[in-house]
Design a protein around this motif. Structure first.
Motif, PDB file in Angstrom:
ATOM      1  N   LEU A  14       0.808  -1.224   0.000  1.00 57.82           N
ATOM      2  CA  LEU A  14       0.000   0.000   0.000  1.00 57.82           C
ATOM      3  C   LEU A  14       0.844   1.279   0.000  1.00 57.82           C
ATOM      4  CD1 LEU A  14      -2.835  -0.919   2.536  1.00 57.82           C
ATOM      5  CD2 LEU A  14      -2.985  -0.875   0.040  1.00 57.82           C
ATOM      6  N   LYS A  15       2.163   1.134   0.224  1.00 57.93           N
ATOM      7  CA  LYS A  15       3.005   2.335   0.303  1.00 57.93           C
ATOM      8  C   LYS A  15       3.529   2.763  -1.064  1.00 57.93           C
ATOM      9  CE  LYS A  15       4.704   2.395   5.050  1.00 57.93           C
ATOM     10  NZ  LYS A  15       3.417   2.933   5.483  1.00 57.93           N
ATOM     11  N   THR A  16       3.379   4.045  -1.363  1.00 60.44           N
ATOM     12  CA  THR A  16       3.992   4.586  -2.582  1.00 60.44           C
ATOM     13  C   THR A  16       5.492   4.689  -2.334  1.00 60.44           C
ATOM     14  OG1 THR A  16       3.833   6.848  -1.767  1.00 60.44           O
ATOM     15  CG2 THR A  16       1.951   6.010  -3.032  1.00 60.44           C
ATOM     16  N   ASP A  17       6.269   4.913  -3.377  1.00 58.57           N
ATOM     17  CA  ASP A  17       7.718   5.076  -3.213  1.00 58.57           C
ATOM     18  C   ASP A  17       8.034   6.228  -2.254  1.00 58.57           C
ATOM     19  OD1 ASP A  17       7.947   3.014  -4.926  1.00 58.57           O
ATOM     20  OD2 ASP A  17       8.718   4.159  -6.634  1.00 58.57           O
ATOM     21  N   THR A  18       7.274   7.305  -2.354  1.00 54.49           N
ATOM     22  CA  THR A  18       7.489   8.473  -1.484  1.00 54.49           C
ATOM     23  C   THR A  18       7.226   8.106  -0.025  1.00 54.49           C
ATOM     24  OG1 THR A  18       6.582   9.774  -3.295  1.00 54.49           O
ATOM     25  CG2 THR A  18       6.923  10.925  -1.215  1.00 54.49           C
ATOM     26  N   GLU A  19       6.136   7.387   0.228  1.00 54.50           N
ATOM     27  CA  GLU A  19       5.803   6.973   1.601  1.00 54.50           C
ATOM     28  C   GLU A  19       6.841   6.009   2.156  1.00 54.50           C
ATOM     29  OE1 GLU A  19       0.922   7.325   1.542  1.00 54.50           O
ATOM     30  OE2 GLU A  19       1.880   5.528   0.739  1.00 54.50           O
ATOM     31  N   LEU A  20       7.359   5.178   1.269  1.00 51.31           N
ATOM     32  CA  LEU A  20       8.399   4.226   1.669  1.00 51.31           C
ATOM     33  C   LEU A  20       9.653   4.988   2.087  1.00 51.31           C
ATOM     34  CD1 LEU A  20       8.346   1.104   1.633  1.00 51.31           C
ATOM     35  CD2 LEU A  20       9.602   1.187  -0.500  1.00 51.31           C
ATOM     36  N   ILE A  57       5.108  18.380  11.882  1.00 50.78           N
ATOM     37  CA  ILE A  57       4.813  17.145  12.617  1.00 50.78           C
ATOM     38  C   ILE A  57       3.816  16.299  11.815  1.00 50.78           C
ATOM     39  CG2 ILE A  57       3.740  16.179  14.702  1.00 50.78           C
ATOM     40  CD1 ILE A  57       4.803  18.718  16.185  1.00 50.78           C
ATOM     41  N   ARG A  58       2.807  16.990  11.291  1.00 50.31           N
ATOM     42  CA  ARG A  58       1.753  16.326  10.526  1.00 50.31           C
ATOM     43  C   ARG A  58       2.339  15.608   9.298  1.00 50.31           C
ATOM     44  NH1 ARG A  58      -4.333  16.314   9.409  1.00 50.31           N
ATOM     45  NH2 ARG A  58      -4.037  14.211   8.636  1.00 50.31           N
ATOM     46  N   ALA A  59       3.262  16.273   8.638  1.00 56.26           N
ATOM     47  CA  ALA A  59       3.805  15.719   7.391  1.00 56.26           C
ATOM     48  C   ALA A  59       4.799  14.579   7.627  1.00 56.26           C
ATOM     49  CB  ALA A  59       4.485  16.831   6.595  1.00 56.26           C
ATOM     50  N   THR A  60       5.296  14.456   8.844  1.00 58.95           N
ATOM     51  CA  THR A  60       6.306  13.416   9.103  1.00 58.95           C
ATOM     52  C   THR A  60       5.784  12.347  10.043  1.00 58.95           C
ATOM     53  OG1 THR A  60       7.224  14.894  10.790  1.00 58.95           O
ATOM     54  CG2 THR A  60       8.323  14.862   8.645  1.00 58.95           C
ATOM     55  N   VAL A  61       6.036  12.534  11.318  1.00 57.14           N
ATOM     56  CA  VAL A  61       5.758  11.492  12.301  1.00 57.14           C
ATOM     57  C   VAL A  61       4.252  11.243  12.468  1.00 57.14           C
ATOM     58  CG1 VAL A  61       5.949  13.080  14.290  1.00 57.14           C
ATOM     59  CG2 VAL A  61       6.380  10.683  14.624  1.00 57.14           C
ATOM     60  N   PHE A  62       3.444  12.309  12.423  1.00 58.80           N
ATOM     61  CA  PHE A  62       1.999  12.151  12.660  1.00 58.80           C
ATOM     62  C   PHE A  62       1.355  11.281  11.581  1.00 58.80           C
ATOM     63  CE2 PHE A  62      -2.478  13.255  12.449  1.00 58.80           C
ATOM     64  CZ  PHE A  62      -2.856  13.304  13.786  1.00 58.80           C
ATOM     65  N   ASP A  63       1.591  11.621  10.320  1.00 59.31           N
ATOM     66  CA  ASP A  63       0.936  10.866   9.255  1.00 59.31           C
ATOM     67  C   ASP A  63       1.445   9.429   9.137  1.00 59.31           C
ATOM     68  OD1 ASP A  63      -0.812  12.813   8.646  1.00 59.31           O
ATOM     69  OD2 ASP A  63       0.136  13.492   6.797  1.00 59.31           O
ATOM     70  N   VAL A 351      -3.374  17.185  16.488  1.00 59.16           N
ATOM     71  CA  VAL A 351      -1.923  16.927  16.470  1.00 59.16           C
ATOM     72  C   VAL A 351      -1.285  17.147  17.839  1.00 59.16           C
ATOM     73  CG1 VAL A 351       0.295  17.598  15.466  1.00 59.16           C
ATOM     74  CG2 VAL A 351      -1.720  17.415  14.002  1.00 59.16           C
ATOM     75  N   ARG A 352      -1.530  18.312  18.467  1.00 59.63           N
ATOM     76  CA  ARG A 352      -0.811  18.578  19.717  1.00 59.63           C
ATOM     77  C   ARG A 352      -1.292  17.672  20.854  1.00 59.63           C
ATOM     78  NH1 ARG A 352       0.299  23.477  21.205  1.00 59.63           N
ATOM     79  NH2 ARG A 352       0.380  24.297  19.113  1.00 59.63           N
ATOM     80  N   ASP A 353      -2.541  17.222  20.791  1.00 60.78           N
ATOM     81  CA  ASP A 353      -3.040  16.333  21.842  1.00 60.78           C
ATOM     82  C   ASP A 353      -2.514  14.908  21.712  1.00 60.78           C
ATOM     83  OD1 ASP A 353      -4.480  18.352  23.014  1.00 60.78           O
ATOM     84  OD2 ASP A 353      -6.350  17.902  21.957  1.00 60.78           O
ATOM     85  N   VAL A 354      -2.155  14.544  20.489  1.00 58.06           N
ATOM     86  CA  VAL A 354      -1.685  13.173  20.260  1.00 58.06           C
ATOM     87  C   VAL A 354      -0.160  13.059  20.438  1.00 58.06           C
ATOM     88  CG1 VAL A 354      -1.587  11.346  18.498  1.00 58.06           C
ATOM     89  CG2 VAL A 354      -3.667  12.641  18.780  1.00 58.06           C
ATOM     90  N   MET A 355       0.504  14.212  20.571  1.00 59.19           N
ATOM     91  CA  MET A 355       1.974  14.184  20.695  1.00 59.19           C
ATOM     92  C   MET A 355       2.505  13.310  21.842  1.00 59.19           C
ATOM     93  SD  MET A 355       3.296  15.299  18.089  1.00 59.19           S
ATOM     94  CE  MET A 355       4.997  14.996  18.557  1.00 59.19           C
ATOM     95  N   PRO A 356       1.903  13.331  23.052  1.00 56.84           N
ATOM     96  CA  PRO A 356       2.437  12.445  24.106  1.00 56.84           C
ATOM     97  C   PRO A 356       2.458  10.983  23.665  1.00 56.84           C
ATOM     98  CG  PRO A 356       0.846  13.970  25.039  1.00 56.84           C
ATOM     99  CD  PRO A 356       0.797  14.170  23.544  1.00 56.84           C
ATOM    100  N   TYR A 357       1.395  10.580  22.924  1.00 51.70           N
ATOM    101  CA  TYR A 357       1.327   9.214  22.405  1.00 51.70           C
ATOM    102  C   TYR A 357       2.479   8.974  21.429  1.00 51.70           C
ATOM    103  CZ  TYR A 357      -0.052   5.404  19.303  1.00 51.70           C
ATOM    104  OH  TYR A 357      -0.035   4.256  18.552  1.00 51.70           O
ATOM    105  N   LEU A 358       2.689   9.914  20.504  1.00 54.94           N
ATOM    106  CA  LEU A 358       3.717   9.747  19.472  1.00 54.94           C
ATOM    107  C   LEU A 358       5.116   9.719  20.083  1.00 54.94           C
ATOM    108  CD1 LEU A 358       2.307  12.066  16.678  1.00 54.94           C
ATOM    109  CD2 LEU A 358       2.504   9.582  16.608  1.00 54.94           C
ATOM    110  N   ILE A 359       5.313  10.558  21.081  1.00 53.13           N
ATOM    111  CA  ILE A 359       6.628  10.608  21.733  1.00 53.13           C
ATOM    112  C   ILE A 359       6.914   9.273  22.426  1.00 53.13           C
ATOM    113  CG2 ILE A 359       7.840  11.664  23.694  1.00 53.13           C
ATOM    114  CD1 ILE A 359       6.583  14.388  22.629  1.00 53.13           C
ATOM    115  N   ARG A 360       5.856   8.708  23.044  1.00 56.74           N
ATOM    116  CA  ARG A 360       6.045   7.407  23.696  1.00 56.74           C
ATOM    117  C   ARG A 360       6.396   6.336  22.671  1.00 56.74           C
ATOM    118  NH1 ARG A 360       1.376   6.848  26.582  1.00 56.74           N
ATOM    119  NH2 ARG A 360       0.675   4.981  25.509  1.00 56.74           N
TER     120      ARG A 360
END
Length: 390
Positions: A14-20, A57-63, A351-360
């Motif tokens: 399901l991943k495009t080359d860019t997503e990969l 954040i949205r364009a990298t780790v969040f997505d 995004v900012r509310d989910v950051m603690p989850y992402l950091i963990r």
């Protein structure tokens, strides 16, 4: 047994080359422990100072690790994964809230995801965290067998009511409901409450699932005690099995307060505990349902072998494999292709509310030996495979 978790073509279909490339870049960063520490500190600072970093954040780790900012946002991801047979668990990952209004909002959101699950085959489970429905302090106080004040008791009654509202909705709509595990010093109160819900709503089959964190050495004993109750009182047990996500915190607190740590003495002891618990549940499948939440390939193979040995169908509704979105696609997609029940936890929220989850998540990846390098190797293999195909 044929080892099929190495098939990167299936894993990343399901991943495009860019997503990969993005995934490779991301795990390369996570692989660097000092970088994760600096990145975490900088991100926390930027969010607290309200600097305009959400887009980045949205364009990298969040997505990579999240389905979107709202439940509707997630639907395109849900549908896309389901084309490959991988289901979704919509996980409203806003953490650390302490006010009644926020608990009510979490309740409303959970009810909404149950409604989604009822409408969509691709969403077989709903989920919530105990501290999403009530203050941590209350669970802790009850767990220590302290008496609540009159005001606290009223507050706790509201927590119980929220649990009941959600479990009842799940029961009426026939949607399985996962309840996450948290820190050991609040878990006793949560366990008691979840067991109460199982007695009430798991009369015909497992609807309500608790979570066993098997880096805790006492959890299998807990399950055995619950099993005795279930046999006596006639209810079914649903359990999500995970290794656990609060290890540093648990050890630190045990040391500070001078009690023996609840955590297994080694990674190997945790692995044994996990696999032994899976065996116990498979031996008692007549009264139990398993959601095996694991990124461990060996544990996954072991469960497959047990299913084969016992003649349990791959599609048996009592057995699910689960991984987190953005991780271990080699396990999820290859299992799904083989016909097993697989669901990905799909976190969402502002995004900012989910950051603690992402950091963990980032910290966890850094501390689990070999996890990130395994992801990197698989991504590299797939990038190379695509290059040679072109």
């Amino acid at each position: 047994m044929e080892k099929f978790f190495n098939n990167t073509k299936v894993a990343f279909a399901l991943k495009t080359d860019t997503e990969l490339d993005r995934a490779y870049f991301l795990f390369k960063m996570i692989d660097n422990e000092p970088l994760v520490r600096i990145g975490t500190a900088v991100t926390n600072f930027a969010l607290k100072a309200h600097l305009p970093v959400e887009g980045l954040i949205r364009a990298t780790v969040f997505d990579h690790f999240c389905g979107g900012t709202t439940e509707d946002d997630c639907l395109s991801v849900v549908d896309k994964m389901y084309t490959k047979g991988v289901s979704s668990v919509l996980d409203y990952s806003v953490e650390g809230k302490e006010e009644e209004a926020q608990f009510d909002a979490a309740l409303e959101m959970t009810l909404k995801t149950i409604e989604f699950a009822k409408e969509k085959l691709a969403i077989p489970f709903a989920v919530f965290k105990p501290t999403g429905f009530g203050r941590f302090y209350l669970y802790e106080k009850l767990g220590e067998k302290q008496v609540l004040t009159t005001e606290e008791q009223k507050e706790w009654n509201r927590v119980v009511e929220r649990f009941d509202t959600v479990c009842k909705a799940a029961y009426e709509k026939d949607v399985a409901l996962l309840i996450d595990g948290e820190e050991s010093w609040m878990q006793d109160a949560a366990d008691d409450l979840v067991a109460q819900m199982m007695r009430k709503y798991n009369k015909e089959k497992a609807i309500v699932f608790n979570t066993l964190q098997l880096y805790r050495w006492d959890r299998l004993d807990y399950l055995k005690r619950l099993h005795e109750q279930a046999k006596m009182e006639g209810f079914y047990i649903g359990m999500k099995l995970v290794r656990g996500a609060y290890m540093e915190k648990e050890n630190k607190r045990a040391e500070e307060k001078g009690y023996p740590t609840p955590i297994c003495e080694s990674k190997e002891a945790t692995d044994i505990n996990y696999d032994t618990t899976v065996v116990y549940m498979m031996d008692n499948l007549d009264r139990m349902s398993i959601f095996a939440g694991t990124h461990n390939e060996l544990s996954s193979y072991k469960l497959i072998e047990l299913m084969e040995a016992k003649g349990v169908l791959k599609s048996d509704p009592r057995i699910w494999f689960g991984q987190l979105y953005g991780m271990s696609d080699n396990i999820s997609y290859n299992l799904a292709e083989q016909g097993y029940n697989v669901a990905k936890y799909l976190p969402f929220g502002p995004v900012r509310d989910v950051m603690p989850y992402l950091i963990r998540r980032a910290e966890e990846n850094t501390s689990v030996a070999g996890q990130t390098s395994r992801e990197l190797n698989l991504l590299k293999t797939e990038r190379d495979r695509r290059k040679t195909e072109k």
